[in-house]
Write a protein that holds these residues in place. Sequence first.
Motif, PDB file in Angstrom:
ATOM      1  N   ASP A  70       0.828  -1.206   0.000  1.00 44.34           N
ATOM      2  CA  ASP A  70       0.000   0.000   0.000  1.00 44.34           C
ATOM      3  C   ASP A  70       0.863   1.257   0.000  1.00 44.34           C
ATOM      4  OD1 ASP A  70      -2.212  -1.583   0.041  1.00 44.34           O
ATOM      5  OD2 ASP A  70      -2.498  -1.467   2.200  1.00 44.34           O
ATOM      6  N   GLU A  71       1.941   1.233   0.802  1.00 46.23           N
ATOM      7  CA  GLU A  71       2.823   2.393   0.848  1.00 46.23           C
ATOM      8  C   GLU A  71       3.513   2.608  -0.491  1.00 46.23           C
ATOM      9  OE1 GLU A  71       5.466   1.965   4.133  1.00 46.23           O
ATOM     10  OE2 GLU A  71       3.910   2.242   5.650  1.00 46.23           O
ATOM     11  N   ASP A  72       3.864   1.518  -1.181  1.00 50.64           N
ATOM     12  CA  ASP A  72       4.495   1.663  -2.494  1.00 50.64           C
ATOM     13  C   ASP A  72       3.549   2.348  -3.467  1.00 50.64           C
ATOM     14  OD1 ASP A  72       6.972   0.574  -1.908  1.00 50.64           O
ATOM     15  OD2 ASP A  72       6.306  -1.475  -2.285  1.00 50.64           O
ATOM     16  N   LEU A  78       2.381   9.814  -5.075  1.00 47.89           N
ATOM     17  CA  LEU A  78       2.759  11.108  -4.513  1.00 47.89           C
ATOM     18  C   LEU A  78       3.998  11.663  -5.204  1.00 47.89           C
ATOM     19  CD1 LEU A  78       1.453  12.810  -2.305  1.00 47.89           C
ATOM     20  CD2 LEU A  78       3.126  11.925  -0.692  1.00 47.89           C
ATOM     21  N   ALA A  79       4.963  10.795  -5.524  1.00 45.42           N
ATOM     22  CA  ALA A  79       6.160  11.240  -6.240  1.00 45.42           C
ATOM     23  C   ALA A  79       5.793  11.789  -7.614  1.00 45.42           C
ATOM     24  CB  ALA A  79       7.154  10.087  -6.366  1.00 45.42           C
ATOM     25  N   GLU A  80       4.836  11.135  -8.274  1.00 44.34           N
ATOM     26  CA  GLU A  80       4.390  11.624  -9.577  1.00 44.34           C
ATOM     27  C   GLU A  80       3.706  12.981  -9.445  1.00 44.34           C
ATOM     28  OE1 GLU A  80       1.437  10.354 -13.268  1.00 44.34           O
ATOM     29  OE2 GLU A  80       1.630   9.069 -11.508  1.00 44.34           O
ATOM     30  N   GLN A  95      13.029  11.271   0.679  1.00 44.40           N
ATOM     31  CA  GLN A  95      12.933  10.832   2.075  1.00 44.40           C
ATOM     32  C   GLN A  95      11.772  11.511   2.786  1.00 44.40           C
ATOM     33  OE1 GLN A  95      15.593  11.999   0.541  1.00 44.40           O
ATOM     34  NE2 GLN A  95      17.454  10.842   1.050  1.00 44.40           N
ATOM     35  N   ASP A  96      11.556  12.800   2.479  1.00 43.47           N
ATOM     36  CA  ASP A  96      10.450  13.525   3.105  1.00 43.47           C
ATOM     37  C   ASP A  96       9.097  12.971   2.643  1.00 43.47           C
ATOM     38  OD1 ASP A  96      12.272  15.140   4.385  1.00 43.47           O
ATOM     39  OD2 ASP A  96      12.234  16.690   2.853  1.00 43.47           O
ATOM     40  N   ILE A  97       9.005  12.648   1.348  1.00 43.57           N
ATOM     41  CA  ILE A  97       7.762  12.066   0.831  1.00 43.57           C
ATOM     42  C   ILE A  97       7.487  10.734   1.507  1.00 43.57           C
ATOM     43  CG2 ILE A  97       6.608  11.195  -1.230  1.00 43.57           C
ATOM     44  CD1 ILE A  97       8.220  13.147  -2.890  1.00 43.57           C
ATOM     45  N   GLN A  98       8.539   9.947   1.697  1.00 50.61           N
ATOM     46  CA  GLN A  98       8.376   8.639   2.327  1.00 50.61           C
ATOM     47  C   GLN A  98       7.905   8.778   3.773  1.00 50.61           C
ATOM     48  OE1 GLN A  98      11.773   6.111   1.889  1.00 50.61           O
ATOM     49  NE2 GLN A  98      10.641   4.273   2.395  1.00 50.61           N
ATOM     50  N   LEU A  99       8.409   9.783   4.474  1.00 50.35           N
ATOM     51  CA  LEU A  99       7.983  10.000   5.854  1.00 50.35           C
ATOM     52  C   LEU A  99       6.495  10.346   5.923  1.00 50.35           C
ATOM     53  CD1 LEU A  99      10.998  11.993   7.371  1.00 50.35           C
ATOM     54  CD2 LEU A  99      10.212   9.713   8.026  1.00 50.35           C
ATOM     55  N   VAL A 100       6.037  11.157   4.981  1.00 51.46           N
ATOM     56  CA  VAL A 100       4.612  11.508   4.949  1.00 51.46           C
ATOM     57  C   VAL A 100       3.765  10.268   4.705  1.00 51.46           C
ATOM     58  CG1 VAL A 100       2.845  12.805   3.700  1.00 51.46           C
ATOM     59  CG2 VAL A 100       5.030  13.878   4.218  1.00 51.46           C
ATOM     60  N   ALA A 106      -3.127   9.815   5.440  1.00 51.76           N
ATOM     61  CA  ALA A 106      -4.306  10.631   5.130  1.00 51.76           C
ATOM     62  C   ALA A 106      -3.894  11.953   4.496  1.00 51.76           C
ATOM     63  CB  ALA A 106      -5.119  10.883   6.402  1.00 51.76           C
ATOM     64  N   VAL A 107      -2.777  12.509   4.969  1.00 49.71           N
ATOM     65  CA  VAL A 107      -2.257  13.742   4.370  1.00 49.71           C
ATOM     66  C   VAL A 107      -1.822  13.479   2.936  1.00 49.71           C
ATOM     67  CG1 VAL A 107      -0.443  15.491   4.514  1.00 49.71           C
ATOM     68  CG2 VAL A 107      -1.557  14.681   6.603  1.00 49.71           C
ATOM     69  N   ALA A 108      -1.175  12.346   2.706  1.00 51.93           N
ATOM     70  CA  ALA A 108      -0.739  12.003   1.357  1.00 51.93           C
ATOM     71  C   ALA A 108      -1.928  11.902   0.406  1.00 51.93           C
ATOM     72  CB  ALA A 108       0.043  10.689   1.379  1.00 51.93           C
ATOM     73  N   HIS A 109      -2.998  11.249   0.845  1.00 50.82           N
ATOM     74  CA  HIS A 109      -4.192  11.142   0.001  1.00 50.82           C
ATOM     75  C   HIS A 109      -4.814  12.517  -0.245  1.00 50.82           C
ATOM     76  CE1 HIS A 109      -4.660   6.824  -0.490  1.00 50.82           C
ATOM     77  NE2 HIS A 109      -4.357   6.637   0.794  1.00 50.82           N
TER      78      HIS A 109
END
Length: 471
Positions: A70-72, A78-80, A95-100, A106-109
């Motif tokens: 799911d994280e992948d 998010l990277a796109e 690294q910052d994107i991965q931490l989010v 929920a913030v990422a979505h």
Amino acid sequence: MRDRKIFVGRKIRTVRQEHGLTQAAFATRLGISTSYLNQLENNQRHITAPVLLALADKFSVEMRDFAGGDEDRLLADLAEAFADPAFDGQPPASQDIQLVVQNAPAVAHAVLSLHRSLRQSGERLAALDDTIERRGALVEPSPYEEVRDFFHYIGNYIDELDRAGEALAGQLDGMGRDRLMPLADYAARQCGIRVIVETAAGGPFTLRHYDEKSRLLRLHSRSGAATNAFQIAHQIGLVAYRELIDPVVERADFRSQDAAAVCRIGLANYFAGAVLLPYERFLTAAQELRHDLDLLAERFGASIEQVAHRLSTMQRPGRQGIPFFFARVDRAGNITKRHSAAKLQFARFGSACPLWNVHRAFENPNDILRQLAETPDGRRYLCLATVVTKPSAGFFAPVQTYALSLGCEIEHAGHLVYADDLDLVRDTAFEPIGVSCRICERVDCHQRAVPPLKRRLTVEPNRRGQLPYSF
């Protein structure tokens, strides 16, 4: 290729809280210190094999649940999004994107939702689309986009529908290759639905038409037995299994009634696949036949597309199959269906990588093409591609043609008959592919269509290589 460290603090915390344990009690059960557990839950340490084994042993946790699937998906999306020029300035580090993604999904979505709205606004304004006048047209995703993302983030597996479809298949006395008549009989006896397969002379081709008042289901003879059986199972799902489908739609909490209606169709399709290709029987056959698509289609009387799509849904907890990715692509490169239980993620916008063998399938319509591929992150895959053509309604009727792609990570390739004579060890056997040109940072790609959005370009007017720029 380096091993990837996996940070799953949120998932570990969820398991602990579900069992109502303090950190100290949970750590004791796992055989680790409380401070180490605290670091794991806060993603300050990556999870190790001994801890994974302890979670599986003490708390009946599926280790695959901690593989980061799911994280992948979320990380790739998010990277796109951050590669878009709309985020001009200083893009966040990976690294910052991965931490989010790890700590605040929920913030990422929410960021993805904002990016989708921004992109749609720009596209509609640029095209002077008529929908600019409609209320909410600029900020809401289209119904199909919203449903596509729903299936994407639940891993394309709905347990209650899958088991219900499997149970119905068991009631039909172990259907062989001919599923049409048993399903038609069941529809008549249990649902009051009369099925007619008719031949229409001229006129528009209608795959399925159900009249609610007369409870008459009309199918087309040119569709073929596999497709018509699927359509009967689909209609049974909509009529007799609505009490299972509606709660799934309600939990999805879609923004519009249109999205809910589209999802209901998708869930009925999912149910039909579970009926025609019941989980345990299909998974056992897939393992026995080493995932040979033609042999599976022959054994179950199904189409190649039905088999390939079903393989990508074999993710039942405790009885998972190989994590496949599946996609359907048209001649223009548009991905009309997509799902990935593997690490490979598809671009949400734009076309797919031109080096992916799915595009070459149109040149070899009668073959199953094989490709050993490596993505920029170093992961390697076995990719299969073949062409399917939908039945037409006559000489002058248009014909739908698609390429199907099915693949898995190379560690699973030994379970596929298609890998038997391939060199899975030699580095040069793997072709470099990407996800989409706009987010791919390969500097030496001869098929690049557009430059990567996150990189500054160098244009030299007196020098020209394969591309008119470098980065």
